[in-house]
Scaffold this active site. Structure first.
Site, PDB file in Angstrom:
ATOM      1  N   GLU A   1       0.815  -1.082  -0.035  1.00 19.82           N
ATOM      2  CA  GLU A   1       0.009  -0.096  -0.080  1.00 19.82           C
ATOM      3  C   GLU A   1       0.761   1.237  -0.021  1.00 19.82           C
ATOM      4  OE1 GLU A   1      -1.317   3.285   1.160  1.00 19.82           O
ATOM      5  OE2 GLU A   1      -1.798   2.357   3.190  1.00 19.82           O
TER       6      GLU A   1
ATOM      7  N   CYS B   1      -1.791   8.610   2.958  1.00 17.32           N
ATOM      8  CA  CYS B   1      -1.688   8.273   1.696  1.00 17.32           C
ATOM      9  C   CYS B   1      -2.828   8.458   1.266  1.00 17.32           C
ATOM     10  CB  CYS B   1      -1.284   6.967   1.629  1.00 17.32           C
ATOM     11  SG  CYS B   1       0.341   6.462   2.227  1.00 17.32           S
TER      12      CYS B   1
END
Length: 455
Positions: A228, A262
């Protein structure tokens, strides 16, 4: 070599930590491999009791752990407490549902004597970032351990205290020795562990640059990985959007965790007919967030985690302004101690500017004008990233169609800001990585999906 942690609100040193020697590291990997042999034989209810004990330990020490998060990376303490609670909920979720997610199954049409089983892989190497120092670890550890694996953690160096506190939580919860261990080592040494025969799989959350390196090493060793990585999430605001709601939720998404996420919204693609009205409301919502001492429960905006991150963010703002963007709010490097940066709103942002093309890891929002819906969607997708995306419109079916079919992201939300939930898969496409965490999809990433045939 010593690792020194700093308080980002003051810039002062917190503590120094000694890295593991090569021999200590080797012993830790041996312990993890030996522990796997016993841990995998436990039943789901037996492992679930350990996960529930973890949840109790997290809640028992929530104030202490939140204070440690705030001290090491500057997260406002109210948000840090919420992070601890989310970790506990995640442990309880997988304790409750892992047996269901990993139950043997016979797919439709499969021969009667064949079925699929989900088996653990071995020792998982977790390389995790500093921005959610507890959540990122428990997001991976809860499903990985419930699937029967053991785990070794290489955490970001600036949250080494958090990393060691997490290891102590596992000990206090009564998990067997070696099931979860923190490795106090530098990043380069951790990356080399990918090729070690005792490591079965790697899971990494972090920058795309680091993810590429580790994924290359995992591929060369033919090891499974979940990655990720970064994001430059776009929120599309259409002409019929509820602008008050959109402005408030966009501000919340952009400034949560001081913008260091993020999956935070970073680019706001607004149809030109409502751009001016949205900018006014958005600027007001950003300005309303209270910055200050992150140990104060009322603080909504703390410092950035490191001085270099603040310099990089300010450089992106200045380069964008030189390329033609306008500063509507903030944009000035503050004086005084700590790594604070003000809520900043850039308008007139276009492709080719850092604020459009790069990930902005801090409290800086970029407003981009679009002629209509079609151009707004094109601009939203004009990025190498694909972690999250959102769309604001009063027409729910229209929004769902755009989110489902047109926004290129692993997570696409309508009229709300993107966030993860323990029950749902989380991950990205393009340079935002591959694989999924959380939910049934996430726990199966940590298994060998094996076909069994018995006659």
């Amino acid at each position: 070599m010593a690792i020194v942690t700093l308080n980002p609100a003051t810039g002062r040193p917190l503590r120094s930590y000694r890295e593991l020697t090569a021999r200590e590291l080797d012993r830790a990997l041996d312990r993890a491999a030996r522990a796997f042999a016993d841990w995998r034989r436990l039943t789901f209810p037996q492992r679930a009791r350990h996960l529930r004990a973890l949840a109790r330990e997290l809640r028992r020490g929530a104030d202490q752990f939140a204070a440690l998060i705030t001290a090491e990376m500057g997260k406002p303490v109210a948000q840090a407490r919420a992070e601890i609670e989310k970790c506990a909920l995640n442990c309880e979720h997988f304790a409750r549902d892992a047996a269901l997610f990993l139950a043997d199954e016979r797919p439709a049409g499969a021969p009667a004597h064949r079925y699929v089983t989900y088996q653990p892989l071995g020792v998982v190497l977790a390389i995790e970032p500093w921005n959610f120092p507890f959540w990122q670890v428990f997001r991976a550890a809860a499903p990985a351990l419930m699937a029967g694996n053991t785990m070794v953690l290489k955490h970001a160096s600036n949250v080494t205290g958090c990393a060691l506190a997490i290891e102590r939580i596992f000990h206090r919860a009564g998990l067997p020795r070696g099931v979860f261990q923190t490795l106090v080592v530098g990043g380069a040494r951790a990356e080399r562990l990918v090729a070690d025969d005792r490591i079965a799989m790697v899971t990494l959350t972090g920058s795309t640059a680091v993810g590429r390196r580790v994924a290359t090493q995992a591929g060369a060793a033919m090891k499974k990985g979940v990655f990720e990585l970064g994001g430059s999430d776009a929120y599309v605001i259409l002409a019929d959007a509820d602008l008050d709601r959109a402005a408030e939720l966009c501000a919340e998404s952009r400034l949560y965790n001081t913008g260091q996420s993020c999956v935070a919204a970073k680019r706001f693609i607004v149809v030109e007919s409502v751009r001016a009205a949205f900018e006014e409301k958005f600027a007001a919502a950003l300005s309303a967030r209270r910055p200050g001492d992150p140990t104060d429960p009322a603080t909504q905006l703390g410092p950035l985690a490191r001085a270099d991150l603040r310099r990089e963010l300010h450089g992106q703002v200045r380069r964008s302004v030189r390329a033609g963007a306008r500063v509507r709010l903030g944009g000035a490097m503050p004086r005084g101690p700590g790594h604070f940066y003000p809520p900043t709103l850039l308008t007139g942002v276009k492709p080719g500017m850092p604020a459009f093309d790069e990930e902005l890891f801090g409290p800086v929002a970029a407003v981009v004008s679009a002629r209509d819906e079609a151009e707004a969607i094109r601009l939203a997708n004009l990025t190498p990233y694909g972690l999250g995306a959102g769309v604001f419109t009063r027409q729910r079916r229209r929004g769902e169609r755009i989110a489902r079919e047109q926004l290129q992201a692993g997570n696409a939300f309508v009229n709300e800001f993107v966030r993860s939930h323990p029950t749902l898969p989380f991950g990205g496409v393009k340079l935002s990585g591959h694989g999924r965490e959380l939910g049934a999809w996430g726990i199966r990433e940590f298994t060998n999906v094996k076909t069994i045939s018995v006659r």
